[in-house]
Design a protein around this motif. Structure first.
Motif, short mmCIF file in Angstrom:
data_model
loop_
_atom_site.label_atom_id
_atom_site.label_comp_id
_atom_site.label_asym_id
_atom_site.label_seq_id
_atom_site.Cartn_x
_atom_site.Cartn_y
_atom_site.Cartn_z
N ILE A 1 -23.21 -16.61 70.80
CA ILE A 1 -23.86 -15.29 70.94
C ILE A 1 -22.85 -14.17 70.72
O ILE A 1 -23.15 -13.00 70.97
CB ILE A 1 -24.56 -15.12 72.30
CG1 ILE A 1 -23.57 -15.27 73.45
CG2 ILE A 1 -25.71 -16.08 72.45
CD1 ILE A 1 -24.18 -14.96 74.81
N GLY A 2 -21.65 -14.53 70.26
CA GLY A 2 -20.69 -13.51 69.86
C GLY A 2 -19.99 -12.80 71.00
O GLY A 2 -19.46 -11.70 70.80
N VAL A 3 -19.96 -13.39 72.20
CA VAL A 3 -19.12 -12.82 73.25
C VAL A 3 -17.65 -13.01 72.86
O VAL A 3 -16.81 -12.15 73.09
CB VAL A 3 -19.40 -13.48 74.62
CG1 VAL A 3 -18.46 -12.96 75.69
CG2 VAL A 3 -20.85 -13.23 75.02
N LEU A 4 -17.37 -14.16 72.25
CA LEU A 4 -16.07 -14.39 71.62
C LEU A 4 -16.28 -14.27 70.12
O LEU A 4 -17.24 -14.82 69.58
CB LEU A 4 -15.53 -15.78 71.97
CG LEU A 4 -15.27 -16.05 73.46
CD1 LEU A 4 -14.72 -17.45 73.64
CD2 LEU A 4 -14.31 -15.03 74.04
N PRO A 5 -15.41 -13.56 69.42
CA PRO A 5 -15.60 -13.36 67.97
C PRO A 5 -15.68 -14.69 67.24
O PRO A 5 -14.81 -15.55 67.38
CB PRO A 5 -14.35 -12.57 67.56
CG PRO A 5 -13.88 -11.92 68.82
CD PRO A 5 -14.21 -12.88 69.93
N THR A 6 -16.74 -14.88 66.48
CA THR A 6 -16.97 -16.11 65.73
C THR A 6 -17.53 -15.74 64.37
O THR A 6 -18.51 -14.99 64.28
CB THR A 6 -17.95 -17.04 66.47
OG1 THR A 6 -17.51 -17.23 67.81
CG2 THR A 6 -18.03 -18.38 65.77
N GLU A 7 -16.94 -16.28 63.32
CA GLU A 7 -17.38 -15.95 61.98
C GLU A 7 -18.83 -16.37 61.76
O GLU A 7 -19.23 -17.49 62.07
CB GLU A 7 -16.48 -16.66 60.95
CG GLU A 7 -16.79 -16.28 59.51
CD GLU A 7 -15.86 -16.94 58.52
OE1 GLU A 7 -16.04 -16.74 57.31
OE2 GLU A 7 -14.94 -17.67 58.97
N GLY A 8 -19.62 -15.45 61.26
CA GLY A 8 -21.01 -15.73 60.95
C GLY A 8 -21.97 -15.54 62.11
O GLY A 8 -23.18 -15.65 61.94
N ILE A 9 -21.45 -15.25 63.31
CA ILE A 9 -22.29 -15.06 64.49
C ILE A 9 -22.32 -13.58 64.84
O ILE A 9 -21.27 -12.95 64.97
CB ILE A 9 -21.76 -15.87 65.70
CG1 ILE A 9 -21.62 -17.35 65.33
CG2 ILE A 9 -22.68 -15.69 66.89
CD1 ILE A 9 -22.91 -18.03 64.97
N PRO A 10 -23.52 -12.99 65.01
CA PRO A 10 -23.58 -11.56 65.39
C PRO A 10 -22.87 -11.32 66.71
O PRO A 10 -23.07 -12.07 67.68
CB PRO A 10 -25.09 -11.29 65.50
CG PRO A 10 -25.75 -12.39 64.74
CD PRO A 10 -24.86 -13.58 64.86
N VAL B 1 -11.68 -24.20 79.14
CA VAL B 1 -11.21 -23.95 77.78
C VAL B 1 -11.56 -22.52 77.35
O VAL B 1 -10.75 -21.85 76.70
CB VAL B 1 -11.82 -24.98 76.80
CG1 VAL B 1 -11.57 -24.58 75.36
CG2 VAL B 1 -11.22 -26.36 77.06
N THR B 2 -12.74 -22.06 77.73
CA THR B 2 -13.12 -20.68 77.42
C THR B 2 -12.15 -19.69 78.04
O THR B 2 -11.72 -18.72 77.40
CB THR B 2 -14.54 -20.39 77.93
OG1 THR B 2 -15.45 -21.36 77.40
CG2 THR B 2 -15.00 -19.00 77.51
#
Length: 892
Positions: A131-140, A37-38
């Motif tokens: 960990i924000g390797v994929l853009p995620t709201e609220g995650i650095p 899925v990733t």
């Protein structure tokens, strides 16, 4: 964009990706559902095909995704266009590609799959987002801190793909060695021209490479040659061959790379005009608008060297000269005549103009015809004018005029210009055809420069942030493990990746991990941040990149798995706990002794008792697996379970008492922390004070009605019996209400009564901590009095104490200190306190002192004693009592 096919086999999920432009395909097998899925979420594909094997899931149902495995993948694919296919996944997908693009059946596709049993598992979707390797709201975002802000495009895509698909130990070592060398380079470095390899191949194949793209290709090969000529950069170029091979599937030797780049550069330099040549200037004549010649010639002049199209170029120049002569003879006299007539009201108008839409130079004017023909200058030329016509023979307008001579000159010029343009295109297409034989080298070179630019950018940003290169430790063989060499990870001075340690605004931790950690800590204590930081550092390390720490030893991990908060999925009909259990299933089944497993607040989405037991069982399983990892929890009942663990270590996020309040230190320490700081957190986030106060009352009532602590050890029984024998308290019938034993509010204060209450409350708490292994040794509570005009004895120096101050106004003050002598002196220095009396108890450590202090602040008022610092209990829940009031009877 590739054509992608997904299938399922005994090894797991398989993803086949076919690039028609490159005539290549790759096949990744043994993927988990989360990993597939990733990949789908990060891959832009032209067509998606799902294999019929996906319908045969482990639940045995015919509706794919109804139960069990497959639901996550189905949720990703549902609503997107896809087609089913069957048969051999690779061969059938290649047939589909040939049909879609009309490729000849004889065309072969090259397999660029890099097979390695030692390659780590691809990153799970949950890990990548948290960990924000994929853009995620609220995650650095981890990607944003790995490269400078001006490094975008292909380099950041390479870093992202590297993190999503960590390389083997050998490739990671090569990347790290490259980065180390880059950090010490003193010579100038190339600009690193970045070109998309698929686009490059497509342009060469279709022979549509233009002058600009040829210049960029030459820049690519010239930069490879520049690196080969520098001693420092040549070493880097050598090492970069391996990661480039992994990225492209092309194995290219160093000498071949340099030689072919030299040939390509030379050939492009022979054909392509590289600027600064004076023999390809745009035609220019005073009587013709400059825009005309710029539009006609700028699309082909300056593209190739003139020597290869000399005759065509010369003919254009002759035709341009003839056109200028025709315009000068036929139109210039008319323009001069118009300009010589001056009239303030409606005079004649006329000028030589460029009709861009018709690619022509014509006369545009009105009221220029003479009222009386008098043989004046320009009249003869006016008589030769005729209306201008478009390419279909239609009159352009009432104001546009031309002559037969000008039309002839225009036609000649356009023919010459078209021939020159076609000659240039022929040369460009011919060069494209020649370079097709060097396509692999060009693909390899362009990818190598993308990697080089990404790594140089990473090193620059890492040095600015004061990150370090970790020591990569290869996983030991079974023989080494028998000898006692076990996998371990050490991170000294670890800081959260989203903070800039160079600016000194990051809390650093040291993590020495040899097994599984069971982590506790208050809300806002830094558990989640620590897990994210460790996950990012480990991932960066196994990819060969710099890590946010002062020093690091990172083993050859085969997977990095992080599970954090889970949300429900109404579309799939799954609760948040179901989603959590689905993710935990994948983690548990894939964990090995080489895995790093990080689980934040396990089993938070279900009933506490059963959730605690599930969490305990998962901890046992991970402990048995022998993986590295951290499981954080607020389920403190897990410490009361008879867990069969051998290597699990208890860790906590530290707290401290400052200004009468407990605050998190965000530091990792040994032990267990049962404090949640829930009330403080709720108040900080704006929950009304009335609700907080009521919550504290309810929490206290839970403690009052809690079942009594039953002593289950010989030492505990000894202290209980001894306390009763001394008359300090007794255990009473639980059927009687607590109010029966509360002393009256106007109870006359006495030292003996306070001593009795303090002794039994503290003793019970220490027994509780001893049973939970929070303290290693059970000590007897000894209350010592410090009378008026007395000082504490020397034995109190350097110890942690709790103390009770007897004030002249019949109120008590409870405190804790590591400097009792200084604290007594400070209290007595105040007005009216010179002869104050104290009681103190020496306790094992500052943390225990803080707990007992808060316990007394909360409990003594319930016995009728008045405290001046009673309000402090609202801010100190770390040691809130679970001791039943019925357990204390004060003798008046």
């Amino acid at each position: 964009m590739p054509v992608v096919g997904i299938s399922h086999s005994a090894k797991g999920y398989c993803m086949v990706s076919v690039l028609e432009t490159m005539k290549t395909f790759s096949s990744e097998d043994g993927l988990t559902e989360e990993a597939i899925v990733t990949k789908l979420r990060t891959c832009r594909y032209h067509h998606l095909y799902l294999h019929t094997s996906l319908r045969q899931n482990s639940s045995g149902t015919c509706r794919w995704g109804e139960f069990g495995e497959g639901g996550l993948l189905w949720g990703e694919c549902n609503g997107k266009p896809f087609d089913w296919f069957n048969g051999d996944p690779v061969e059938e997908l290649l047939c589909k590609v040939r049909e879609i693009y009309g490729v000849d059946q004889e065309t072969t596709f090259r397999n660029v799959t890099i097979y390695s049993e030692r390659r780590p598992q691809p990153l799970y979707l949950g890990t990548a987002t948290q960990i924000g390797v994929l853009p995620t709201e609220g995650i650095p975002s981890l990607l944003k801190v790995l490269l400078p802000a001006n490094c975008v495009g292909l380099p950041i895509l390479y870093i992202r793909d590297l993190l999503l698909n960590p390389p083997t130990y050998e490739t990671a070592s090569a990347i790290q060695e490259t980065c180390r060398l880059m950090s010490n380079v003193t010579s100038s470095i190339p600009e690193f021209t970045c070109m998309s390899a698929p686009k490059l191949v497509k342009l060469l194949e279709s022979k549509e490479v233009n002058h600009v793209e040829f210049c960029r290709i030459k820049n690519v090969v010239d930069e490879i040659l520049q690196m080969s000529r520098s001693t420092e950069l040549a070493t880097i170029l050598h090492i970069l061959l391996e990661p480039t091979w992994v990225a492209t599937g092309l194995k290219v030797e160093y000498d071949r790379l340099v030689n072919e780049c030299s040939l390509v550069s030379k050939r492009i330099g022979e054909i392509i005009s590289l600027g600064g040549e004076s023999d390809q200037e745009i035609s220019s004549f005073e009587c013709i608008p400059r825009e005309f010649f710029e539009d006609m010639e700028s699309s082909w002049k300056g593209r190739v060297k003139r020597i290869h199209a000399e005759e065509a170029f010369a003919e254009v120049e002759r035709a341009a000269k003839a056109l200028s002569v025709a315009v000068m003879e036929d139109l210039f006299p008319i323009v001069s005549r118009v300009k010589s007539v001056v009239s303030s009201l409606g005079g004649p108008k006329g000028e030589i103009c460029y009709a861009r839409e018709h690619e022509a130079v014509w006369f545009k004017g009105k009221r220029f015809m003479p009222a009386v023909w008098a043989n004046t200058p320009g009249e003869e030329q006016i008589k030769q004018l005729r209306p201008a016509m478009d390419s279909k023979g239609r009159k352009v307008g009432e104001e546009w005029f031309t002559t037969i001579k000008i039309e002839g000159a225009l036609n000649r010029y356009h023919e010459a210009s078209d021939k020159a343009k076609n000659k240039v295109l022929e040369l460009l297409r011919g060069l494209s055809g020649e370079l097709q034989t060097n396509a692999n080298i060009l693909v390899f070179s362009s990818m190598l420069l993308v990697i080089a630019k990404a790594l140089f950018g990473h090193v620059s940003e890492g040095r600015r942030r004061e990150w370090v290169f970790p020591k990569l430790k290869e996983f030991h063989s079974p023989e080494d493990k028998i000898a006692g060499n076990t996998i371990k990870m050490e991170l000294s001075g670890l800081s959260p990746y989203w903070f800039d340690a160079a600016q000194g605004n990051a809390i650093q931790n040291t993590v020495k991990m040899h097994s599984l950690f069971l982590l506790t800590g208050p809300n806002g204590g830094g558990k989640s941040s620590l897990l994210r930081s460790i996950c990012a550092a480990a991932l960066l390390g196994i990819c060969g990149l710099m890590v946010p720490a002062e020093s690091a030893v990172i083993p050859d991990l085969d997977s990095v798995m992080l599970h954090m908060k889970a949300y429900d999925s109404p579309a799939d009909g799954k609760s948040s706990f179901q989603i959590e259990m689905s993710e935990m299933r994948s983690i548990i089944t894939r964990a090995t002794p080489r895995s790093l497993v990080l689980v934040d607040e396990i089993c938070r989405g279900t009933e506490t008792a059963k959730g605690t037991c599930i969490a305990g069982s998962i901890v046992e399983m991970l402990d048995c697996t022998g993986c590295l990892g951290i499981v954080s929890t607020h389920l403190h009942g897990i410490f009361d379970l008879p867990l069969a663990t051998k290597n699990t270590v208890h860790k906590a996020m530290g707290t401290e008492v400052a200004d009468g309040r407990i605050r998190p230190t965000w530091k990792l320490i040994d032990g267990v922390c049962r404090e949640s700081l829930a009330f403080e957190t709720a108040q900080k986030e704006g929950i009304p004070e009335k609700i907080i106060q009521r919550a504290e009352e309810l929490y206290l009532s839970m403690n009052v009605t809690d079942s009594r602590i039953a002593p289950n050890s010989t030492k505990a029984e000894h202290f209980n019996a001894k306390s009763n024998a001394r008359g300090l308290g007794e255990i009473c019938d639980s059927s009687r209400t607590s109010l029966d034993f509360l002393p009256s509010g106007n109870l006359e204060l006495s030292q003996k009564e306070v001593e009795s209450a303090v002794t039994i409350i503290c003793q019970k708490k220490l027994i509780e901590l001893y049973k939970k292994k929070s303290i290693s040794e059970l000590a007897e509570v000894m209350c010592v009095a410090v009378g008026a005009r007395e000082q504490p004895p020397p034995s109190s120096v350097g110890t942690s104490c709790i103390y009770v101050l007897f004030r002249p106004d019949k109120k008590l003050y409870v405190g804790q200190t590591d400097d009792l002598v200084g604290r007594v002196r400070a209290h007595r220095s105040k007005e009216g306190m010179q002869n104050a009396v104290f009681l103190y108890v020496i306790v094992p450590g500052k943390s225990i002192a803080s707990q007992l202090e808060t316990l007394l602040v909360n409990q003594l008022p319930l016995r009728g004693f008045r405290l001046v610092n009673k309000a402090d209990g609202k801010h100190r829940n770390f040691g809130t009592s679970r001791l039943p009031i019925e357990a204390i009877t004060l003798h008046q």
